[in-house]
Design an enzyme around this catalytic site. Structure first.
Site, PDB file in Angstrom:
ATOM      1  N   CYS A   1       0.834  -1.215   0.000  1.00  0.00           N
ATOM      2  CA  CYS A   1       0.000   0.000   0.000  1.00  0.00           C
ATOM      3  C   CYS A   1       0.866   1.263   0.000  1.00  0.00           C
ATOM      4  CB  CYS A   1      -0.923   0.007   1.209  1.00  0.00           C
ATOM      5  SG  CYS A   1      -1.970   1.479   1.187  1.00  0.00           S
TER       6      CYS A   1
ATOM      7  N   ARG B   1      -8.966  -3.221 -10.527  1.00  0.00           N
ATOM      8  CA  ARG B   1      -9.885  -2.165 -10.957  1.00  0.00           C
ATOM      9  C   ARG B   1     -10.745  -2.546 -12.156  1.00  0.00           C
ATOM     10  NH1 ARG B   1      -5.171   1.938 -11.552  1.00  0.00           N
ATOM     11  NH2 ARG B   1      -4.216  -0.060 -12.086  1.00  0.00           N
TER      12      ARG B   1
END
Ligand SMILES: Cc1cc2nc3c(=O)[nH]c(=O)nc-3n(C[C@H](O)[C@H](O)[C@H](O)COP(=O)(O)O)c2cc1C
Length: 364
Positions: free
Chosen positions: A136, A261
């Site tokens: 992240c 995504r």
């Protein structure tokens, strides 16, 4: 390769959902084109993983998308520190006693002792696999040295991985980026340390932390990692087309691929890749009205499981994605953004379906 196992629950739910499986192909009749992903004792078929996406891939979403053909799902990342306080939201995120199996619960943090304690908790709460986040790039995570910031200290990464592996009786996996910056590409070193301490698979999102989501994922690095590792490698980044995904998988030699995504508003991409993996032609994307009908299913499920207050804001983003490529999308999107009630939003989508179908009748 012979006939590979196809998750029967997944097959039945898929077929029930869309009447699939009765088309020009019959399930399992063709030889698969890839092998199952093995993580510890888990045989994961197909080797197709839904990427963890914080704020998006909650339990409802994962359960909805899994029947499209996912072999494995991963939770949104959970802070190992937050687990100490056991808030209702955190407990909701780690409760894995559902239908979705196998499931990996992902943890982030920079302290080996806290990460090990958190791993024990998530394992007790039903995780089949514990996944460690070294990827992240969000400042709220990296400012406390978590996520991709761990990659600035490879010894620390090794300590965290060893502590988590020793803490639990299930397989531990790790997801990472290439490194903190282009000058510090530590992915091979960290992955080899992972292998040494008993991590069972590594996912590589082929960007540096500094890149965030800019530029493109560089699959040459994923190929290099696969060549330097014996444990399974899962490749991730920018897979938005079924044939592209299969080409990337073949050229890099990875054991599985992870989709993020591009699945949002388009779970049919998952089925198309699963088709190719199972040796069939990829089915076409359904027409607009059918896509919007599924969007309503998604909406209702979110409201049932999260309640209207939480579901409506989250669904604005999903509806916008389902609307991609739909005639009149801009106007519908604008309406949805202003609506606070689920029944009203669903009526707007229903009206759009009716308009699309009327237009099709006129055109015919
Ligand atoms: C909204 C959003 C949230 C994300 N949250 C996580 C997360 O919780 N854990 C993680 O490892 N990666 C997270 N990621 C990264 C994805 O798992 C994935 O690595 C990345 O999106 C690249 O894959 P893609 O090009 O297929 O989307 C997130 C990405 C997005 C867009």
């Amino acid at each position: 390769m012979g006939s590979q196992p196809v998750n029967p629950a997944c097959r039945a739910r898929l077929a029930a959902l869309r009447g699939w499986g009765q088309g020009p192909y019959s399930w399992g009749a063709m030889p698969p084109t890839v092998a199952p992903l093995k993580i510890g004792d888990h045989q994961i078929w197909p080797p197709l993983v839904l990427a963890p996406m914080s704020g998006v891939t909650n339990k409802t979403m994962r359960a909805l998308y899994k029947p499209f053909g996912l072999g494995l799902t991963v939770t949104e990342f959970v802070s190992s520190n937050a687990l100490k306080y056991g808030s209702k939201r955190t407990m909701e995120m780690i409760d894995q006693h559902g239908l979705e199996k196998p499931v990996a619960t992902q943890l982030w943090g920079d302290d080996p002792v806290t990460m090990a304690a958190a791993a024990k908790v998530v394992r007790e709460c039903g995780a089949d696999i514990v996944d460690i986040n070294f990827g992240c790039p969000a400042p709220k995570v990296t400012k406390t040295h978590g996520g991709s910031a761990c990659l600035r200290d490879v010894d620390r990464c090794e300590e965290i991985m060893r502590a988590v592996v020793e803490a639990v009786d299930c397989p531990v996996t790790m997801k990472m980026r290439l490194g903190w910056t282009e000058d510090q590409m530590v992915y091979v070193d960290v992955a080899q340390r992972a292998q040494k301490v008993g991590i069972r698979a590594v996912t590589l999102h082929a960007r540096t932390a500094r890149q965030f989501y800019k530029g493109s994922a560089n699959w040459e690095h994923i190929k290099r990692l696969k060549q330097n590792l014996d444990i399974p490698v899962i490749g991730n980044g920018d897979l938005d087309d079924a044939h592209l995904a299969m080409t990337r998988m073949r050229e890099s030699g990875v054991d599985a691929i992870m989709l993020g995504r591009a699945t949002l508003g388009n779970p049919w991409l998952i089925s198309q890749i699963a088709d190719l993996m199972e040796g069939r032609e990829a089915r076409p994307t359904p027409p607009p009205a059918e896509r919007l009908r599924f969007c309503i299913v998604h909406y209702r499920r979110m409201v049932d499981e999260l309640g209207e207050k939480r579901a409506v804001p989250q669904m604005r983003r999903h509806v916008a994605l389902y609307l991609k490529g739909i005639p009149g999308a801009a106007v519908i999107r604008e309406q949805i953004m202003r609506i606070d009630r689920a029944d009203e939003a669903i009526r707007v989508i229903d009206d759009a379906i009716a308009r699309i179908e009327d237009a099709a009748v006129v055109a015919a």
